[in-house]
Design an enzyme around this catalytic site. Structure first.
Site, PDB file in Angstrom:
ATOM      1  N   GLY A   9     -21.937   2.449   1.179  1.00 31.11           N
ATOM      2  CA  GLY A   9     -21.014   3.396   1.811  1.00 31.11           C
ATOM      3  C   GLY A   9     -20.111   2.707   2.809  1.00 31.11           C
ATOM      4  N   SER A  10     -19.773   3.445   3.863  1.00 34.84           N
ATOM      5  CA  SER A  10     -18.759   2.978   4.811  1.00 34.84           C
ATOM      6  C   SER A  10     -19.377   2.181   5.964  1.00 34.84           C
ATOM      7  CB  SER A  10     -18.046   4.200   5.395  1.00 34.84           C
ATOM      8  OG  SER A  10     -18.985   4.983   6.118  1.00 34.84           O
ATOM      9  N   PRO A  11     -18.587   1.306   6.579  1.00 38.52           N
ATOM     10  CA  PRO A  11     -19.083   0.560   7.747  1.00 38.52           C
ATOM     11  C   PRO A  11     -19.485   1.483   8.890  1.00 38.52           C
ATOM     12  CG  PRO A  11     -17.009  -0.360   6.954  1.00 38.52           C
ATOM     13  CD  PRO A  11     -17.252   0.896   6.172  1.00 38.52           C
ATOM     14  N   GLU A  19     -24.146  -2.405   1.265  1.00 33.78           N
ATOM     15  CA  GLU A  19     -23.134  -2.599   0.223  1.00 33.78           C
ATOM     16  C   GLU A  19     -21.897  -1.848   0.689  1.00 33.78           C
ATOM     17  OE1 GLU A  19     -23.630  -4.593  -2.272  1.00 33.78           O
ATOM     18  OE2 GLU A  19     -25.771  -4.889  -1.965  1.00 33.78           O
ATOM     19  N   CYS A  28     -15.170   0.237  -4.704  1.00 36.99           N
ATOM     20  CA  CYS A  28     -15.268  -0.799  -3.668  1.00 36.99           C
ATOM     21  C   CYS A  28     -14.701  -2.127  -4.153  1.00 36.99           C
ATOM     22  CB  CYS A  28     -16.722  -0.971  -3.256  1.00 36.99           C
ATOM     23  SG  CYS A  28     -17.800  -1.293  -4.664  1.00 36.99           S
TER      24      CYS A  28
HETATM   25  P1  NAD Z   1     -20.359   7.402   3.599  1.00 37.77           P
HETATM   26  O1  NAD Z   1     -20.569   6.133   4.320  1.00 37.77           O
HETATM   27  O2  NAD Z   1     -19.801   8.563   4.350  1.00 37.77           O
HETATM   28  O3  NAD Z   1     -21.715   7.907   2.893  1.00 37.77           O
HETATM   29  C1  NAD Z   1     -22.603   7.062   2.192  1.00 37.77           C
HETATM   30  C2  NAD Z   1     -23.986   7.685   2.197  1.00 37.77           C
HETATM   31  O4  NAD Z   1     -24.457   7.812   3.535  1.00 37.77           O
HETATM   32  C3  NAD Z   1     -24.035   9.104   1.616  1.00 37.77           C
HETATM   33  O5  NAD Z   1     -25.231   9.249   0.874  1.00 37.77           O
HETATM   34  C4  NAD Z   1     -24.048   9.985   2.854  1.00 37.77           C
HETATM   35  O6  NAD Z   1     -24.669  11.232   2.654  1.00 37.77           O
HETATM   36  C5  NAD Z   1     -24.871   9.150   3.810  1.00 37.77           C
HETATM   37  N1  NAD Z   1     -24.579   9.450   5.226  1.00 37.77           N
HETATM   38  C6  NAD Z   1     -23.429   9.911   5.762  1.00 37.77           C
HETATM   39  N2  NAD Z   1     -23.554  10.016   7.114  1.00 37.77           N
HETATM   40  C7  NAD Z   1     -24.807   9.601   7.420  1.00 37.77           C
HETATM   41  C8  NAD Z   1     -25.533   9.461   8.637  1.00 37.77           C
HETATM   42  N3  NAD Z   1     -24.991   9.776   9.814  1.00 37.77           N
HETATM   43  N4  NAD Z   1     -26.801   8.974   8.579  1.00 37.77           N
HETATM   44  C9  NAD Z   1     -27.353   8.631   7.397  1.00 37.77           C
HETATM   45  N5  NAD Z   1     -26.719   8.764   6.212  1.00 37.77           N
HETATM   46  C10 NAD Z   1     -25.458   9.230   6.220  1.00 37.77           C
HETATM   47  O7  NAD Z   1     -19.478   7.162   2.314  1.00 37.77           O
HETATM   48  P2  NAD Z   1     -17.923   6.915   2.225  1.00 37.77           P
HETATM   49  O8  NAD Z   1     -17.268   6.662   3.547  1.00 37.77           O
HETATM   50  O9  NAD Z   1     -17.314   7.963   1.413  1.00 37.77           O
HETATM   51  O10 NAD Z   1     -17.956   5.539   1.388  1.00 37.77           O
HETATM   52  C11 NAD Z   1     -16.808   4.834   1.081  1.00 37.77           C
HETATM   53  C12 NAD Z   1     -17.055   3.380   1.392  1.00 37.77           C
HETATM   54  O11 NAD Z   1     -18.146   2.900   0.604  1.00 37.77           O
HETATM   55  C13 NAD Z   1     -15.869   2.501   1.036  1.00 37.77           C
HETATM   56  O12 NAD Z   1     -15.654   1.605   2.092  1.00 37.77           O
HETATM   57  C14 NAD Z   1     -16.339   1.738  -0.179  1.00 37.77           C
HETATM   58  O13 NAD Z   1     -15.747   0.480  -0.323  1.00 37.77           O
HETATM   59  C15 NAD Z   1     -17.815   1.646   0.054  1.00 37.77           C
HETATM   60  N6  NAD Z   1     -18.515   1.452  -1.208  1.00 37.77           N
HETATM   61  C16 NAD Z   1     -19.158   0.282  -1.417  1.00 37.77           C
HETATM   62  C17 NAD Z   1     -19.792   0.049  -2.637  1.00 37.77           C
HETATM   63  C18 NAD Z   1     -20.504  -1.245  -2.920  1.00 37.77           C
HETATM   64  O14 NAD Z   1     -21.241  -1.281  -3.898  1.00 37.77           O
HETATM   65  N7  NAD Z   1     -20.314  -2.280  -2.140  1.00 37.77           N
HETATM   66  C19 NAD Z   1     -19.772   1.033  -3.614  1.00 37.77           C
HETATM   67  C20 NAD Z   1     -19.119   2.230  -3.354  1.00 37.77           C
HETATM   68  C21 NAD Z   1     -18.486   2.434  -2.139  1.00 37.77           C
END
Ligand code: NAD
Length: 475
Positions: A190-192, A212, A247
């Site tokens: 997910g996101s940083p 990741e 990503c």
């Molecule tokens: P996000 O970070 O908001 O969410 C990812 C996961 O974390 C979800 O399951 C969500 O429910 C959970 N989550 C959200 N808030 C949380 C919290 N406070 N505590 C615990 N869990 C929580 O996802 P996003 O921002 O939509 O993701 C997009 C980013 O992910 C982009 O930067 C993309 O490049 C990256 N990404 C990386 C890969 C990889 O394989 N390297 C793959 C897909 C996406």
């Protein structure tokens, strides 16, 4: 899910792991076979869920998720014996006689957070590694792809050991509650921003974490022996991979000015051919992301750089494939990860300048370069840092099990896929067995200089074990 229910889920997972059954080869194989059956018997439902969540065409869904998962599960079933086998290692002369090996053991109960853009693939690809390694697993899919999350929740328990592999659905609140528990490893995609929250919660229990993440993946376009094939691949890696919401999607292209007209001409004609039917490109996941992407084009100097596309259909969450030429480098579109169907093309004087351009920015998850220039290829590999480098194609590196997948620096840490997924969820236990035949007194006090001199000799023959093995003197 309320905390009480979550606590019960975690306890059940712990009990399942402590029962010892997840360690057996038979259990691991049964889960992998169950996963294969799940994918085979529910393929249509999976396509439906991915279409409802993201508007993915079933061909794209099969290429990027279902098909890849079948490949990875079959590979894990085929390789499981090799991955689990203890690895014998050389023992130095100082420890003779002895044998030593590395024995992989499961970590315990692990938690996987997945993302919405490849909601099936990013959930099940790590799950394959986690069960192959003999762990009990909690899987937390993204709430932004609710149909796929439900599909996983409805089916995993039907095909796999329901007390040892559990899907926990919900949003950030559930994610936070999950992180209050002690896990033996957390893999987060997910996101940083959320990664920081997860890492900080994990630190309370000293839980190891793999992240990741993403970032801006550059594509250096030097020249192509076959321009049309190169353009097909660029479009495949930008607009045909979840409409750029990937990503490892190409974020922007770096090209010498003299190649811009021909590159744009072929991009435009190929886009027209590939996407004459709008349903062949995925849609934007939701209104919030649609607005985020629209805002990237709002700035007047960015809007002025649009040379193709740009139309937005808010009702259906569709954005036309859009190309920008030289938007300002300090604009959001060039400083933030785009994660959508907008492609900036940035001109450089000489293609070699693209190396400095990439190095001046955070380490990407992937670097792509279309070039027949071997010197440039070598310089890109040696002088830049990124999760991966792919020449003359893009995104396909994800499908290669023998290559580790993961980031470096800002794009994350920890690698998976194939054997690396197994290793991600295993502990490499060092196991050594000594014999009683030889007892070197020089190891113990009282000390004198002759002992030091002897130790110097023995340490020099550190790998003498090789000779002993060769002579059949070591098991
Ligand atoms: P996000 O970070 O908001 O969410 C990812 C996961 O974390 C979800 O399951 C969500 O429910 C959970 N989550 C959200 N808030 C949380 C919290 N406070 N505590 C615990 N869990 C929580 O996802 P996003 O921002 O939509 O993701 C997009 C980013 O992910 C982009 O930067 C993309 O490049 C990256 N990404 C990386 C890969 C990889 O394989 N390297 C793959 C897909 C996406």
């Amino acid at each position: 899910m309320a905390e009480a229910g979550l606590g019960e889920t975690v306890s059940e997972l712990q009990e399942a792991y402590e029962s010892g059954r997840t360690r057996s080869v038979a259990w691991r194989q049964a889960q992998l076979r169950g996963l294969l059956r799940l994918l085979k018997e529910n393929e249509e439902e999976a396509f439906q869920a991915l279409h409802e969540d993201l508007g993915k065409h079933h061909a794209e869904a099969y290429r990027d998720e279902v098909g890849l998962l079948v490949k990875s599960t079959n590979a894990a079933l085929r390789e499981l014996g090799n991955w689990m086998a203890p690895e014998k290692v050389w023992v130095p002369l100082i420890a003779f006689p002895a044998s030593a090996q590395i024995v992989p053991e499961p970590l315990g109960v692990v938690l996987i957070f997945s993302c919405w853009n490849f909601p099936l693939g990013l959930s099940l690809e790590p799950l394959i590694g986690a069960i192959a390694a003999g762990n009990a697993v909690a899987l937390k899919p993204s709430e932004l792809s609710p149909c796929t999350a439900k599909f996983l929740g409805d089916n995993i328990g039907r095909y796999m050991d329901a007390t040892a592999v559990k899907v926990v659905q919900g949003g950030s609140d559930v994610g936070e509650l999950l992180m209050e528990h002690r896990w033996d490893k957390v893999l987060f995609t997910g996101s940083p921003r959320v990664a920081r929250v997860v890492m900080s919660a994990a630190s309370r229990h000293l839980t190891p974490v793999a992240l990741e993440l993403g970032g801006k993946c550059p594509c250096i376009f030097d020249s192509a022996r076959d321009l049309q094939i190169a353009v097909n691949r660029i479009i495949g890696a930008k607009w045909s991979s979840c409409a750029g919401q990937a990503c490892i999607a190409i974020d922007y292209v770096l090209v010498e000015e003299r190649f811009v007209p021909i590159l744009i001409k072929v991009l435009k004609s190929t886009l027209k051919r590939f996407f004459s039917d709008a349903d062949h490109m995925a849609r934007i996941v939701n209104a919030r992301h649609f607005e985020r992407l629209s805002n990237l084009l709002k700035d007047t100097s960015v809007a002025a750089s649009v040379i193709h596309g740009g139309s937005m259909d808010a009702k259906n969450l569709h954005i036309e494939p859009t190309i920008l030429l030289n938007p300002p480098l300090d604009s959001a579109i060039m400083t933030e990860e785009i994660f959508g169907p907008l492609l900036p093309i940035i001109t450089v004087k000489k293609i070699e300048d693209s190396i400095a351009f990439v190095k001046a920015r955070p380490k990407p998850l992937a670097i792509y370069a279309f070039t027949g220039n071997a010197v440039l290829r070598r310089r890109i590999v040696e002088e830049t840092s990124s999760g991966s480098v792919t020449f003359n194609d893009a995104v396909v590196q994800y499908a290669i099990d023998a290559l580790p997948f993961g980031g470096v620096g800002q794009s994350g840490f920890g690698q998976y896929h194939g054997k690396y997924s197994f290793e991600m969820f295993s502990h490499k236990k060092a196991v050594m067995k000594r014999g009683y035949l030889i007892e070197l007194k020089l190891r113990y006090p009282p000390w004198d200089e002759s002992k030091v001199a002897l130790m110097r000799h023995l340490y020099r023959f550190n790998y003498f074990g090789f000779v002993l093995s060769f002579l059949g003197l070591r098991r």
